[in-house]
Design a protein around this motif. Structure first.
Motif, mmCIF file in Angstrom:
data_model
loop_
_atom_site.group_PDB
_atom_site.id
_atom_site.type_symbol
_atom_site.label_atom_id
_atom_site.label_comp_id
_atom_site.label_asym_id
_atom_site.label_seq_id
_atom_site.Cartn_x
_atom_site.Cartn_y
_atom_site.Cartn_z
ATOM 1 N N PHE A 134 34.669 43.559 34.689
ATOM 2 C CA PHE A 134 34.512 44.870 34.046
ATOM 3 C C PHE A 134 35.881 45.481 33.763
ATOM 4 O O PHE A 134 36.101 46.107 32.721
ATOM 5 C CB PHE A 134 33.716 45.822 34.955
ATOM 6 N N SER A 194 37.331 46.439 30.123
ATOM 7 C CA SER A 194 37.730 47.831 29.881
ATOM 8 C C SER A 194 39.182 47.939 29.455
ATOM 9 O O SER A 194 39.600 48.963 28.931
ATOM 10 C CB SER A 194 37.523 48.670 31.146
ATOM 11 N N MET A 254 33.644 55.461 34.170
ATOM 12 C CA MET A 254 33.814 54.041 34.480
ATOM 13 C C MET A 254 34.188 53.860 35.949
ATOM 14 O O MET A 254 33.668 52.978 36.631
ATOM 15 C CB MET A 254 34.919 53.431 33.620
ATOM 16 N N THR A 282 31.775 52.052 38.708
ATOM 17 C CA THR A 282 32.195 50.890 39.496
ATOM 18 C C THR A 282 31.951 51.133 40.977
ATOM 19 O O THR A 282 31.414 50.279 41.691
ATOM 20 C CB THR A 282 33.684 50.591 39.261
ATOM 21 N N LYS A 317 28.469 51.572 31.964
ATOM 22 C CA LYS A 317 29.635 50.788 31.562
ATOM 23 C C LYS A 317 29.432 50.179 30.176
ATOM 24 O O LYS A 317 30.310 50.266 29.315
ATOM 25 C CB LYS A 317 29.911 49.676 32.583
#
Lengths: 190, 529
Positions: B268, B272, B289, B293, B335
């Protein structure tokens, strides 16, 4: 400048390693409290003080030998109908199918799992290890009753025995106990 | 901080009497060297684990038993899983962390460089032990990478001790790597680099490191119990001695579920980082974000029993784990939404890292959806242990984690080597991988739903056509990865010189140092505005 944080992280790691082992008793306690998992108690139960005359519960018995265990155990009756609180005796006939002396351990399990804490055993061959000579036949007796507090939606339950061959483990224990000098490492290699 | 701005280091940035040749790599404490070692090791393991997958697909090309005997087939499925999880994906992410985290936060190196050296150099021994056990009498581990008791205790061979010690070493290596990442991020951020200014790759790795510290010791505990059950007469998982085999699954999956997030959270972070670069926009919803997470990481501890729906759990347990699992799709959805929103009305350019990232977003989401299907308890009784599960976790791990690693490799390769890679060949690698990976894994959904069980070297005749297609996809995907090896090799050896800022939309401290990144960077901490 890193050592304080480093120490905390290492302690966290060690704590989590210990936690993995703590999960073992936690798991048992959790199953006991909630009555999940169908693991009945292996303690001798006291007789019930009252009998519920207005209710009937079917109790069935199954046994199966763990792969490779040379035993055959079967209940004389496949199913009995009992009143909650009433002590019932069931005869089991057991045989050692092998040509060697073996030690048997039966592990009980109750289905549905939630009923396991309502099935009380006053005498059971599963309480002890059962040494059996080559080809020997034995008769065992099970004395049990179903608790009067059994939830009303449960009308039938099954007591299942899994038979394990624990000859090697029990020999090891016996050897280790008989020897003051701990040479048990050699025996465990066998 | 005085040790960091040591004036002695200036002026001769490349070598200060450092050993050369093999010793340079053996004794190195430099984060870039160790990062390269991790990445090369992961690539080698990816090829070895991939070769095992080729054996599996060759055997399953036709029904019946043709090439290998079932015991060897079981060893292949087991060791393929172990190698890909612990040898390819996790070391690849640790390698990226080693290379990029110090450069992204303006640190001169990792905080604990000697431990860093050790955490890499024990890995080859772990995998040598695991791989050589395959050649011993009786063969290697054949009980599946999940090593469920009693398969790994009562029914395994004596080489299981090698498997146990290999897993112990892999665990120690990951824990040391994770500790290093935490200490580096907490203590070595450049002045002005506040928490909410951290690049997202750093954030996701920080959270991953905490997950590793929390669950790798639990895995070590589980394998230790297997070891003592098998060799020292304990009965943790043996009902005959008062233990419980189902408890193994609880302990294993208490590790195992956070483990799958360990393999996807850094992915991720990579996505990102790459998506804003090639969309020429700032990342949409940075703070959300970070929180997403963290929520995924916390939720990962309360969903483990969704791997065990068919073990006879009570209804209340099945419902709890079903809803908790479905809850994870909320932060994951945040996300995916943010990535799509970042691309929305952006000036997107389709360079190779971006192609892999877009493929990641689409295909990882697809894998997430099949995960949601598996989370539905009543439906899971049909899907459990079928190829549907295999399709699910390969979509999240191959087109998820592995594609993100490919994207990261193409994204930072010019920074590491100082050369541009051959973009034509890289595009060929992308398109061949994208097509073949779907030929490989998509039909698995259907054979799984139709009832083909996993981990079996033979299958019913009605699955023959689909399995032939799957195998062809598998061989094509496997061969395409050799192209990746070639592109990387060519890029290391030479190519057009790469500028400091390789991609014009890129942001971050790593693009302020020249390409290739000098041996020592940020010996003086940069000022973050």
């Amino acid at each position: 400048m890193h050592s304080a944080l480093l120490k905390k992280l290492i302690i966290a790691c060690l704590a989590m390693f210990a936690f993995a082992f703590a999960l073992v008793p936690l798991y048992d306690v959790f199953c006991q409290v909630t009555g999940l998992n169908g693991k009945p108690s292996l303690e001798v139960a006291k007789a019930s003080s009252r009998v519920d005359e207005n209710r009937l519960v079917d109790v069935s018995f199954t046994t199966h030998a763990q792969q490779g265990a040379p035993f055959d155990v079967s209940a004389e009756q496949f199913k009995v109908t009992v009143k909650p609180g009433e002590v019932t005796k069931v005869a089991f006939s057991a045989a050692n199918l092998s040509q060697q002396a073996r030690v048997m351990q039966a592990i009980p399990s109750v289905s549905p799992g939630i009923a396991s804490k309502y099935l009380h055993k006053m005498a059971c061959f599963c309480f002890n290890q059962q040494p059996m000579k080559a080809g020997e036949k034995q008769d065992f007796e099970l004395m049990f009753y179903v608790d009067t507090a059994l939830p009303s939606e449960i009308e039938e339950l099954t007591l299942s025995y899994t038979l394990f061959d624990i000859t090697e483990q029990s020999q090891q224990v016996a050897l280790e106990a008989s020897q003051d000098e701990p040479t048990s490492m050699e025996t465990s290699d066998e | 901080m005085s040790s960091i701005v040591n004036p002695h280091d200036h002026g001769h940035d490349d070598h200060h009497g450092a050993p050369s040749g093999f010793k340079r790599w053996l004794f190195t404490t430099n984060h870039k060297d160790i990062g390269s070692l991790y990445l090369i090791f992961a690539l080698a393991m990816f090829i070895i684990g991939g070769a095992m997958a080729m054996v599996i697909r060759a055997e399953l090309f036709q029904p019946g038993l043709q090439l290998v005997d079932p015991h060897f087939f079981n060893q292949m499925t087991t060791v393929h899983g172990l190698i890909m999880v612990f040898g390819a994906v996790m070391p690849a992410f640790t390698g990226l962390a080693n290379w990029m985290i110090p450069m992204m936060i303006g640190a001169p190196d990792m905080a604990l460089p000697r431990m860093n050296n050790w955490s890499f150099w024990i890995l080859p021994f772990a995998f040598a032990m695991l791989l050589f056990s395959l050649f011993m009498e009786g063969g290697g581990p054949a009980f599946g990478w999940t090593f469920y008791a009693p398969l790994s205790t009562t029914y395994s061979n004596d080489n299981t001790a090698l498997f146990v010690f290999a897993v112990h070493i892999m665990g120690i290596s990951s824990i040391m790597g994770a500790i290093n990442v935490v200490v580096t991020i907490v203590n070595l951020r450049a002045p002005g680099m506040t928490w909410m200014k951290l690049p997202l790759f750093v954030w996701t790795w920080l959270i991953t490191a905490f997950l590793l510290i929390a669950v790798m010791p639990v895995l070590a505990g589980a394998v230790t119990m297997v070891l003592t059950d098998k060799y020292f007469g304990t009965s943790f998982f043996d009902a005959a001695g008062g233990g419980d085999p189902v408890m193994f699954q609880h302990i294993f999956w208490f590790f195992g579920h956070p483990e799958v997030y360990i393999m996807i959270l850094p992915a991720f972070g990579v996505i990102s980082t790459i998506v804003p670069t090639f969309s020429h926009k700032k990342l949409f919803g940075y703070a959300s974000m970070v929180y997403a997470t963290a929520s995924i990481a916390l939720l990962s501890f309360v969903v483990w029993a969704h791997h065990m729906f068919t073990t006879g759990m009570p209804l209340a347990g099945e419902l709890f784990f079903m809803y908790a699992t479905m809850l994870i799709s909320v932060p994951t959805g945040v996300k995916v939404f943010n990535w799509v929103a970042t691309m929305w009305r952006g000036a997107i350019s389709f360079e190779v890292p971006m192609l892999f990232s877009i493929a990641f977003i689409v295909l990882f989401t697809l894998g997430g959806f099949s995960g949601l299907m598996l989370a539905i308890t009543p439906a899971d009784f049909q899907y459990h242990d079928t190829y549907f599960v295999v399709a699910h976790f390969h979509y999240v791990l191959v087109t998820g984690a592995v594609f993100s690693i490919m994207a990261a490799a193409y994204y930072w390769l010019p920074k590491w080597t100082g050369h541009m890679f051959n973009e034509t060949l890289a595009k060929w690698h992308f398109w061949l991988s994208l097509i073949s990976v779907n030929v490989l894994f998509f039909p698995m959904h259907f054979v799984g739903l139709a009832g083909m069980p996993r981990r079996i070297p033979d299958y019913a005749l009605q699955f023959a056509d689909f399995n032939a297609i799957i195998s062809i996809g598998g061989f094509a995907f496997g061969l395409s990865q050799l192209l990746f090896v070639y592109v990387v090799y060519r890029c290391v050896k030479g190519g057009d010189a790469a500028p400091a800022k390789v991609w014009d939309g890129a942001e971050g401290l790593e693009w302020e140092v020249p390409s290739p990144a000098p041996y020592h960077t940020f010996s003086t901490p940069p000022e973050i505005k």
